[in-house]
Scaffold this active site. Structure first.
Site, PDB file in Angstrom:
ATOM      1  N   MET A 116       6.381  13.188  29.630  1.00 22.44           N
ATOM      2  CA  MET A 116       7.561  13.717  29.339  1.00 22.44           C
ATOM      3  C   MET A 116       8.634  12.669  29.474  1.00 22.44           C
ATOM      4  SD  MET A 116       6.924  16.709  28.475  1.00 22.44           S
ATOM      5  CE  MET A 116       8.434  17.413  28.492  1.00 22.44           C
ATOM      6  N   ARG A 117       8.338  11.417  29.097  1.00 22.18           N
ATOM      7  CA  ARG A 117       9.274  10.317  29.166  1.00 22.18           C
ATOM      8  C   ARG A 117       9.134   9.605  27.837  1.00 22.18           C
ATOM      9  NH1 ARG A 117      11.036   8.572  34.430  1.00 22.18           N
ATOM     10  NH2 ARG A 117      10.020  10.045  35.707  1.00 22.18           N
TER      11      ARG A 117
ATOM     12  N   SER B 240      -4.466  19.524  29.172  1.00 19.22           N
ATOM     13  CA  SER B 240      -5.291  20.097  28.410  1.00 19.22           C
ATOM     14  C   SER B 240      -5.487  19.266  27.013  1.00 19.22           C
ATOM     15  CB  SER B 240      -4.901  21.580  28.006  1.00 19.22           C
ATOM     16  OG  SER B 240      -3.858  21.392  27.104  1.00 19.22           O
ATOM     17  N   ASN B 241      -4.755  18.643  26.496  1.00 20.14           N
ATOM     18  CA  ASN B 241      -4.975  17.705  25.674  1.00 20.14           C
ATOM     19  C   ASN B 241      -5.894  16.630  26.010  1.00 20.14           C
ATOM     20  OD1 ASN B 241      -3.903  18.110  23.017  1.00 20.14           O
ATOM     21  ND2 ASN B 241      -2.025  18.592  24.489  1.00 20.14           N
TER      22      ASN B 241
ATOM     23  N   HIS C  36       2.539  16.357  19.076  1.00 18.03           N
ATOM     24  CA  HIS C  36       3.594  17.222  19.299  1.00 18.03           C
ATOM     25  C   HIS C  36       3.588  18.571  18.836  1.00 18.03           C
ATOM     26  CE1 HIS C  36       8.017  17.998  19.673  1.00 18.03           C
ATOM     27  NE2 HIS C  36       7.629  18.393  18.514  1.00 18.03           N
TER      28      HIS C  36
ATOM     29  N   LYS D 214      12.839   8.609  30.401  1.00 15.30           N
ATOM     30  CA  LYS D 214      12.360   7.277  29.946  1.00 15.30           C
ATOM     31  C   LYS D 214      11.472   6.550  30.812  1.00 15.30           C
ATOM     32  CE  LYS D 214      16.454   4.655  30.766  1.00 15.30           C
ATOM     33  NZ  LYS D 214      17.500   3.645  30.186  1.00 15.30           N
TER      34      LYS D 214
ATOM     35  N   ASN E 209       0.988   9.857  20.116  1.00 13.36           N
ATOM     36  CA  ASN E 209       1.446  11.131  20.699  1.00 13.36           C
ATOM     37  C   ASN E 209       1.007  12.206  19.940  1.00 13.36           C
ATOM     38  OD1 ASN E 209       3.059  12.329  22.650  1.00 13.36           O
ATOM     39  ND2 ASN E 209       4.787  12.734  20.914  1.00 13.36           N
TER      40      ASN E 209
HETATM   41  C1  GRF Z   1       1.449  19.828  24.537  1.00 15.70           C
HETATM   42  O1  GRF Z   1       1.906  20.888  23.956  1.00 15.70           O
HETATM   43  C2  GRF Z   1       2.046  18.615  23.745  1.00 15.70           C
HETATM   44  O2  GRF Z   1       1.968  18.785  22.407  1.00 15.70           O
HETATM   45  C3  GRF Z   1       3.187  18.371  24.402  1.00 15.70           C
HETATM   46  O3  GRF Z   1       3.050  18.495  25.853  1.00 15.70           O
HETATM   47  C4  GRF Z   1       1.997  19.441  25.880  1.00 15.70           C
HETATM   48  C5  GRF Z   1       1.132  19.093  26.836  1.00 15.70           C
HETATM   49  O4  GRF Z   1       0.170  19.861  27.283  1.00 15.70           O
HETATM   50  N1  GRF Z   1       3.532  17.007  24.168  1.00 15.70           N
HETATM   51  P1  GRF Z   1      -1.139  19.522  28.099  1.00 15.70           P
HETATM   52  O5  GRF Z   1      -0.626  18.899  29.262  1.00 15.70           O
HETATM   53  O6  GRF Z   1      -1.835  18.454  27.276  1.00 15.70           O
HETATM   54  O7  GRF Z   1      -2.013  20.774  28.381  1.00 15.70           O
END
Ligand code: GRF
Length: 202
Positions: free
Chosen positions: A92-93, A13-14, A111, A65, A109
Site C-alpha cells: 500500500m505504498r 492472497s496474491n 491492480h 510511500k 504490480n
Molecule cells: C489486491 O486486490 C491487489 O490488486 C491490490 O491489493 C489487493 C491485495 O490483496 N493491489 P492480497 O493481500 O493479495 O489478498
C-alpha cells in the site's frame, strides 16, 4: 529462474497464488523473501508457512510511500536474499526512484481494475460507483506514477446486478490469482520484458 522479493501489506492472497504456482511447477521462480510494512499482516504468516524468510519493515514516518530509511532497509533485504524481481502484492505504498533504479524493468504490480481505468485505492468501489458493466485486473511494470506503468496483461470480470463491493472484489481476486502467476511466468520465460519504457513481447 526468477528470484522474487514479494512486498505486501495485507492478507497476501496474491502472494499465495504466486507461491502455489512455484510449488506446482507452473512458475520457474523461487521466493527470495517476503517484506511487509504491516507488522501483523497475513502475508508474513503465509511466508513463514511456506518457509520463505519474512520481514516487517516499519515504513514510518511516511504513510503512503516507501522512502528514506525504510526504502534502504527494503533494498538491503532484497539484495541480501538475492532477489532479482520485485513483486508488489497488495503493497500500500508508492515505490520511489531508489528501488526502481535498483531493479530496472523488474518491479511488477497487480491492480484490481482494467487500467488505465480506476487507478488508486479500492478500485472495485470506483468501478461500482461508475456503473461500468465490466472491470477486471491488470499486471503491470511499475513506474514512478500511481498505477501508470506499462501493462503486461489484463483479465476481465463482469459487474453483476446486485454486486456489493465485497462480491465484486472477490470476483476480481479470483482472476488476480490467475493473472499474477501467468504474468510472472511470461517474465520468467523471457517472453515479456520492459525496454526503454515499453513492453516487448516475444
Ligand atoms: C489486491 O486486490 C491487489 O490488486 C491490490 O491489493 C489487493 C491485495 O490483496 N493491489 P492480497 O493481500 O493479495 O489478498
Amino acid at each position: 529462474m526468477l528470484s522474487l522479493g514479494i512486498l505486501g501489506s495485507g492478507k497476501g492472497s496474491n502472494a499465495r497464488s504466486v507461491l502455489e504456482a512455484i510449488r506446482a511447477g507452473r512458475l520457474d521462480a523461487r521466493a527470495a523473501c517476503v517484506i511487509s510494512d504491516a507488522a501483523g499482516s497475513g502475508i508474513l504468516d503465509l511466508a513463514r508457512t511456506h518457509g520463505v524468510p519474512a520481514f516487517h519493515v516499519d515504513g514510518a514516518p511516511f504513510r503512503t510511500k516507501l522512502d528514506g530509511a525504510a526504502e534502504d532497509r527494503v533494498l538491503g533485504l532484497l539484495r541480501e536474499h538475492g532477489a532479482d524481481t520485485v513483486v508488489l502484492a497488495g503493497f500500500m505504498r508508492m515505490i520511489k526512484g531508489g528501488l526502481l533504479k535498483a531493479f530496472p524493468g523488474r518491479v511488477l504490480n497487480i491492480h484490481p481494475a482494467l487500467l488505465p481505468a480506476f487507478p488508486g485505492i479500492e478500485a472495485w468501489k470506483q468501478a461500482l460507483a461508475a456503473g461500468v458493466r465490466e472491470t477486471g485486473c491488470t499486471v503491470h511494470f511499475v513506474d514512478e506514477g500511481m498505477d501508470t506503468g506499462p501493462i503486461i496483461l489484463q483479465r476481465r470480470v463482469p459487474v453483476l446486478p446486485g454486486d456489493t463491493p465485497e462480491s465484486l472484489h472477490a470476483r476480481i481476486q479470483e482472476q488476480e490469482h490467475i493473472a499474477y502467476p501467468e504474468a510472472l511466468a511470461l517474465l520468467a520465460a523471457g517472453r515479456v520484458s520492459l525496454q526503454a519504457g515499453k513492453v516487448i513481447r516475444l
